[in-house]
Design an enzyme around this catalytic site. Structure first.
Site, short mmCIF file in Angstrom:
data_model
loop_
_atom_site.label_atom_id
_atom_site.label_comp_id
_atom_site.label_asym_id
_atom_site.label_seq_id
_atom_site.Cartn_x
_atom_site.Cartn_y
_atom_site.Cartn_z
N SER A 1 54.25 -63.86 -61.39
CA SER A 1 55.36 -64.38 -62.26
C SER A 1 55.28 -65.41 -61.12
O SER A 1 55.74 -65.53 -60.15
CB SER A 1 56.55 -63.82 -62.68
N TYR B 1 61.98 -55.99 -59.88
CA TYR B 1 60.71 -56.76 -60.32
C TYR B 1 59.23 -57.92 -59.57
O TYR B 1 58.63 -57.77 -59.35
CB TYR B 1 60.90 -57.28 -61.60
N LYS C 1 56.17 -57.71 -57.65
CA LYS C 1 55.12 -58.92 -57.98
C LYS C 1 54.43 -59.38 -56.64
O LYS C 1 53.71 -59.40 -56.30
CB LYS C 1 55.58 -60.02 -58.44
#
Ligand code: NAD
Ligand code: UFG
Length: 336
Positions: free
Chosen positions: A125, A149, A153
């Site tokens: 992302s 989050y 990643k």
């Protein structure tokens, strides 16, 4: 034709990618625990393409289920979408996010190593760039992120690079998505968020369809041309096409590489609202609200590397995105 395992293939980006894989002649096996998706999406993908895929309902962390899948199917490459993606929820439940995203990817890779399937395309992302020093953002920009989050990643990117460093048989593509919106132009598949949408486009379409009274525009005092936040919105069909290019690239190239998948064009919240109203002829009542915690003013991609190495470029513009998002929402006001 090669058989591709698509983890999380019943979800938003996964279902559009499965459709394009089938249309491109690939065999497709989906592994999805349906925690954030409906089987209906894949039923529709099969109707739309006139082709079938295999759906295994199961969890990437369930090693025996993943082993059984690889024993039953001769998988060439894995496209790995499965994971949890809500930034706010990750702040509330960090352990669940590290478990599903990091541990889940590790368990999947362990089985892949065991069976000798060592090609993976991973959903990263643009959140890995945090608040960037420069826009457009090249892949070489500093990596930093401010929420669990995003941290999952970063950890997964690092882990996959180290796996590829240790064993040159591994081939890894880290695809850093900017802001995926839109839907298949037929309106038959699309994004189907649970509850109140966090993201701009699903909120706009729910206002348009009358499910929510108005949009809150989070801040109009950023240092951007109209004061509202600027993002690089990318049509989900362009994003899906990027995955096919990445699979093709891995068939030819070893090592681990990160690629930005964005258009390179920054659009503000008001650009999205105004374009939606103009193209679809539907009013979007809105109110200016305070800035949302954690938001950055502006980011958009430098997509040059994906163009040069993958031969991929976004083809669809904001008008296509708002038209297709509305085609999906208006035909499916309550989702699947
Ligand atoms: P989504 O929630 O629609 O799809 C994820 C799918 O994975 C769902 O079908 C869910 O049921 C499945 N899943 C979750 N945990 C699983 C597990 N443990 N085992 C098996 N299946 C599991 O999300 P999406 O928008 O399609 O995103 C796909 C990927 O792209 C995610 O990894 C996400 O973090 C990443 N991504 C999304 C965006 C975005 O804005 N949509 C942006 C950047 C990156
Ligand atoms: N916005 C509003 N009102 C809303 C929702 C959003 O004004 O109701 C604004 C935001 O302030 C921002 C822009 O619309 O300026 C886009 O917001 P989104 O929530 O749609 O997207 P973000 O860029 O905040 O985040 C998304 C994903 C993250 C991912 C990130 C980078 O939600 O998971 O893109 O890929 F990490």
């Amino acid at each position: 034709m090669a058989k591709i395992l698509v983890t999380g293939g019943a979800g938003y980006i996964g279902s559009h990618t499965c459709l394009l894989l089938l249309e491109s002649g690939y065999d497709v096996v989906v592994l999805d625990n349906l925690s954030n998706a409906s089987e209906a999406a894949l039923r529709r993908v099969q109707e739309m393409t006139g082709k079938t895929l295999d759906l295994v309902v199961g969890d990437i962390r369930d090693t025996s289920a993943v082993r059984a899948l690889f024993a039953q199917h001769s998988i060439d490459s894995v496209i790995h979408f499965a994971g949890s993606k809500a930034v706010g929820e990750s702040v509330e439940q960090p352990m669940a996010y590290y478990d599903n995203n990091v541990v889940g990817t590790l368990r999947l890779c362990e089985v892949m190593a065991e069976v000798g399937c060592k090609r993976i395309v991973f959903s990263s992302s643009a959140t890995v760039y945090g608040d960037p020093d420069v826009v457009p953002i090249p892949e070489t920009a500093a990596l930093r992120t401010s929420n669990p989050y995003g941290q999952t990643k970063l950890v997964i990117e690092q882990m996959l690079r180290e796996i590829a460093n240790a064993d040159p048989e591994w081939r890894v593509s880290l695809l850093r998505y900017f802001n995926p919106i839109g839907a298949h132009p037929s309106g038959r598949i699309g994004e189907n968020p649970n509850g109140i949408p966090n993201n701009l486009m699903p909120y706009v379409t729910q206002v348009a369809v009358g499910k929510r009274p108005h949009l809150s525009v989070y801040g109009n005092d950023y240092s951007t041309p109209d004061g509202t936040g600027v993002r690089d919105y990318i049509h989900v069909m362009d994003l899906a096409a990027g995955h096919i290019k990445a699979v093709e690239y891995l068939a030819q190239h070893s090592g681990a590489d990160a690629f930005n998948l964005g258009t390179g064009v920054g659009c503000s919240v008001m650009d999205v609202v105004n374009t939606f109203e103009r193209v679809n002829g539907v009013p979007i009542p809105y109110q200016i609200a305070p800035r949302r915690a954690g938001d950055v003013a502006s980011y958009f991609a430098d997509p040059t590397k994906a163009t040069q190495l993958l031969g991929w470029q976004a083809k669809l513009n904001l008008e296509d995105m708002v038209r297709d998002s509305w085609a999906w929402q208006s035909a499916n006001p309550n989702g699947y």
